[in-house]
Scaffold this motif. Structure first.
Motif, PDB file in Angstrom:
ATOM      1  N   UNK A  87     -15.109   3.247   2.740  1.00 46.42           N
ATOM      2  CA  UNK A  87     -14.943   1.930   3.358  1.00 46.42           C
ATOM      3  C   UNK A  87     -15.368   0.811   2.419  1.00 46.42           C
ATOM      4  N   UNK A  88     -16.380   1.045   1.591  1.00 45.56           N
ATOM      5  CA  UNK A  88     -16.779   0.057   0.581  1.00 45.56           C
ATOM      6  C   UNK A  88     -15.608  -0.223  -0.359  1.00 45.56           C
ATOM      7  N   UNK A  89     -14.945   0.831  -0.802  1.00 46.76           N
ATOM      8  CA  UNK A  89     -13.798   0.667  -1.700  1.00 46.76           C
ATOM      9  C   UNK A  89     -12.677  -0.128  -1.029  1.00 46.76           C
ATOM     10  N   UNK A  90     -12.370   0.226   0.223  1.00 42.91           N
ATOM     11  CA  UNK A  90     -11.315  -0.484   0.950  1.00 42.91           C
ATOM     12  C   UNK A  90     -11.687  -1.946   1.182  1.00 42.91           C
ATOM     13  N   UNK A  91     -12.944  -2.199   1.538  1.00 41.12           N
ATOM     14  CA  UNK A  91     -13.383  -3.571   1.795  1.00 41.12           C
ATOM     15  C   UNK A  91     -13.343  -4.407   0.519  1.00 41.12           C
ATOM     16  N   UNK A  92     -13.731  -3.817  -0.610  1.00 43.35           N
ATOM     17  CA  UNK A  92     -13.692  -4.549  -1.879  1.00 43.35           C
ATOM     18  C   UNK A  92     -12.264  -4.922  -2.246  1.00 43.35           C
ATOM     19  N   UNK A  93     -11.332  -4.026  -1.995  1.00 38.94           N
ATOM     20  CA  UNK A  93      -9.923  -4.333  -2.274  1.00 38.94           C
ATOM     21  C   UNK A  93      -9.427  -5.491  -1.421  1.00 38.94           C
ATOM     22  N   UNK A  94      -9.904  -5.565  -0.190  1.00 39.60           N
ATOM     23  CA  UNK A  94      -9.443  -6.616   0.720  1.00 39.60           C
ATOM     24  C   UNK A  94     -10.177  -7.942   0.492  1.00 39.60           C
ATOM     25  N   UNK A  95     -11.515  -7.901   0.413  1.00 38.48           N
ATOM     26  CA  UNK A  95     -12.306  -9.124   0.376  1.00 38.48           C
ATOM     27  C   UNK A  95     -12.585  -9.655  -1.036  1.00 38.48           C
TER      28      UNK A  95
END
Length: 205
Positions: free
Chosen positions: A193-201
Motif C-alpha cells: 500500500x505504501x508503494x501504491x500510495x506513493x505512485x498516486x500522491x
C-alpha cells in the motif's frame, strides 16, 4: 509552504478495525487543532464560496438530506448536519462514510476530527488507510493555510507541486507507522500500500 515537519506533527493519526451492524469496517481518524474559533472553521468547511480557496469547488445542496459533488472528485449525500459541531456524509459511495467533528479548544482554537470508515471488504485491511489518509492530511494542511490567511489560487496545483508531493511522501510514512501501531495489517500489506500510495500522491518523487 509552511514547515513540512511542523505540519505533519500537528496531525494525529489513528487506524482501527471495528465491528458494526453492517459488518466490519476500517476506520481512519485524523485530528488537528486550529487557531480559529469553531464558527470560522465550520464556515470554512461548509461554505461553497470558501471551499474552492483551500479544497475544491463543491456544488449541490449543502444541507442535511442534500447531495453534493466535489469537482473532479467524489460525490455524496449529507446524512447529518449539526452546525457548528457535526457533519456526516457519504463520500464516493454509500458505504464510505465521513464524519467531521468540531469542538472548542480553549480561547479561539478548534479541535477538528475527520473519521472515514469503509467496509473491510473495500479496504482489504488497515493498510487501506494509505489510500485515503495522505489525502486527508493534505486537506488538513490546506485548511490550516487558509485559516492562517495563506492564500492560493489553485489548491490542487499546490498539492501536486514538488513541495506538496514531499509533504505527501512523508505523510505516507506517518500513516504506515500508524497502521503498524494499530496491528490491523501485515507488513507485506503495508509495504504494497505504501508503494501504491506513493505512485498516486507523490508520482514525481
Amino acid at each position: 509552504m509552511q514547515d513540512i515537519t511542523e505540519q505533519l506533527e500537528a496531525i494525529r493519526r489513528e487506524v482501527a478495525r471495528r465491528g458494526g451492524d453492517s459488518g466490519e469496517t476500517v476506520a481512519v481518524l485524523v485530528r488537528r487543532t486550529y487557531r480559529a474559533d469553531v464558527t470560522d472553521v465550520w464556515n470554512a468547511i461548509t461554505d461553497a464560496d470558501r471551499l474552492p480557496r483551500w479544497f475544491a469547488p463543491v456544488s449541490g445542496d449543502l444541507r442535511e438530506g442534500g447531495s453534493f459533488q466535489v469537482e473532479n472528485m467524489a460525490s455524496g449525500d449529507i446524512l447529518q448536519c449539526r452546525p457548528p459541531k457535526l457533519l456526516r456524509m457519504t463520500y464516493g459511495g454509500p458505504t464510505s462514510i465521513v464524519e467531521v467533528r468540531l469542538s472548542a479548544s480553549g480561547a479561539d482554537a478548534t479541535d477538528l476530527e475527520v473519521e472515514h470508515t469503509v467496509p473491510v471488504a473495500m479496504a482489504g485491511s488497515g493498510a487501506g488507510a494509505l489510500y485515503v489518509g495522505p489525502g486527508w492530511d493534505q486537506g488538513l494542511l490546506m485548511l490550516a493555510r487558509h485559516l492562517a490567511g495563506d492564500t492560493t489560487e489553485d489548491p490542487l496545483a499546490d498539492q501536486n507541486s514538488l513541495p506538496g508531493q514531499e509533504f505527501s511522501r512523508r505523510s505516507i510514512q506517518a500513516w504506515a507507522d500508524a497502521i503498524r501501531a494499530s496491528g490491523t495489517a501485515t507488513e507485506d500489506e503495508i509495504n504494497a500500500s505504501v508503494t501504491a500510495a506513493a505512485t498516486h500522491f507523490a508520482p514525481d518523487l
